[in-house]
Design an enzyme around this catalytic site. Structure first.
Site, short mmCIF file in Angstrom:
data_model
loop_
_atom_site.label_atom_id
_atom_site.label_comp_id
_atom_site.label_asym_id
_atom_site.label_seq_id
_atom_site.Cartn_x
_atom_site.Cartn_y
_atom_site.Cartn_z
N ILE A 1 0.70 -1.57 0.25
CA ILE A 1 0.26 0.25 -0.04
C ILE A 1 1.04 1.07 0.30
O ILE A 1 2.18 1.52 0.84
CB ILE A 1 -0.84 -0.45 1.14
N THR B 1 7.40 5.29 2.64
CA THR B 1 8.39 4.20 2.39
C THR B 1 9.00 4.14 1.11
O THR B 1 10.62 3.87 0.76
CB THR B 1 7.58 3.43 2.77
N ASP C 1 0.91 4.45 1.00
CA ASP C 1 -0.51 5.65 2.29
C ASP C 1 0.30 6.83 2.24
O ASP C 1 0.08 8.01 1.31
CB ASP C 1 -0.07 4.37 3.38
N GLY D 1 3.30 7.56 1.38
CA GLY D 1 4.83 7.24 0.07
C GLY D 1 5.87 7.28 0.91
O GLY D 1 6.76 6.80 -0.11
P1 IMP Z 1 3.97 4.57 3.45
O1 IMP Z 1 5.14 5.02 4.06
O2 IMP Z 1 3.48 5.85 4.46
O3 IMP Z 1 3.78 4.70 2.18
O4 IMP Z 1 2.85 3.42 4.21
C1 IMP Z 1 3.63 2.25 3.94
C2 IMP Z 1 3.05 0.96 4.39
O5 IMP Z 1 2.07 2.02 5.71
C3 IMP Z 1 3.21 0.40 3.71
O6 IMP Z 1 3.58 -0.39 3.20
C4 IMP Z 1 2.27 -0.71 4.95
O7 IMP Z 1 2.80 -2.00 5.82
C5 IMP Z 1 1.31 -0.13 6.39
N1 IMP Z 1 0.19 0.74 6.23
C6 IMP Z 1 -0.42 1.84 5.92
N2 IMP Z 1 -1.70 2.27 6.10
C7 IMP Z 1 -1.71 0.82 6.26
C8 IMP Z 1 -2.99 0.14 6.22
O8 IMP Z 1 -4.51 1.12 5.86
N3 IMP Z 1 -3.12 -1.41 6.89
C9 IMP Z 1 -2.77 -1.84 7.24
N4 IMP Z 1 -0.81 -1.63 6.87
C10 IMP Z 1 -0.39 -0.22 6.03
#
Ligand code: IMP
Ligand code: MG
Length: 178
Positions: free
Chosen positions: A96, A102, A98, A100
């Site tokens: 996902i 990561t 979210d 961004g």
């Molecule tokens: P980002 O770095 O904020 O884009 O988040 C990425 C990581 O957060 C994803 O690879 C997930 O492991 C975790 N994550 C973000 N949103 C969710 C969700 O709604 N459910 C479960 N895991 C999430």
């Protein structure tokens, strides 16, 4: 728990991006790099639909700590990369997108290893959450800003084995996450 994307819809979305990916990488040296743990179910379905010679590698990212649905500090671990990505066309695959953060932090670290190209693919993208100037190249589904589980995604390390994507309702979240 409310089903957001059922098994049939998952198959259709993954077929669609598998086709995009196949067409893009035709005749290239594709290495798919999955981001542990959340991407494993998506990854295993996706690679079996990409009819190209490819390599599979894994890295690890962790941003959610303990009982929270809110991101904590991001920890990346690239030690699992084995054959190396130098000169290869790398497709990073995550569950996902979210905030961004990561992929935003992972892409330059992969870049330092000397790949020919780096692109990104995600199963889900949450609307209105992005905090970085990066757009995933392949997105199977855009979803509203809700906390989802299943098909690899967890809440407090549970629910990864659900064969569909579901929205957790307030009663299923710890009080601090509502
Ligand atoms: P980002 O770095 O904020 O884009 O988040 C990425 C990581 O957060 C994803 O690879 C997930 O492991 C975790 N994550 C973000 N949103 C969710 C969700 O709604 N459910 C479960 N895991 C999430
Ligand atoms: Mg993750």
């Amino acid at each position: 728990m409310k089903t957001l994307i059922d098994e049939q819809q998952l198959r259709e979305g993954i077929d669609r991006i598998a086709k995009e990916i196949r067409e893009h990488y035709q005749g290239r040296q594709l290495t798919i790099v999955g981001v542990l743990i959340g991407s494993v179910v998506f990854l295993s379905d996706l690679i079996r639909r990409i009819d190209l010679p490819l390599r599979l590698e894994l890295v690890q990212a962790r941003s959610y700590r303990g009982a929270s649905t809110r991101p904590g500090p991001l920890v990346l671990n690239l030690d699992l990369l084995s054959t190396g990505v130098r000169g290869r066309d790398v497709l990073l695959v995550d569950d996902i997108f979210d905030t961004g953060n990561t992929l935003w932090e992972l892409v330059p670290q992969i870049d330092e290893l000397g790949p020919a190209t780096v692109r990104t693919a995600v199963l889900l993208r949450k609307e209105g959450r992005c905090q970085v100037p990066l757009k995933p190249h392949h997105v199977a589904f855009d979803i509203p800003d809700v906390f989802v589980v299943g098909y690899g995604l967890d809440y407090q390390d549970s629910y990864r084995n659900l064969p569909y994507v579901a929205e957790l309702e307030a009663a299923e979240l710890a009080e601090s996450d509502r």
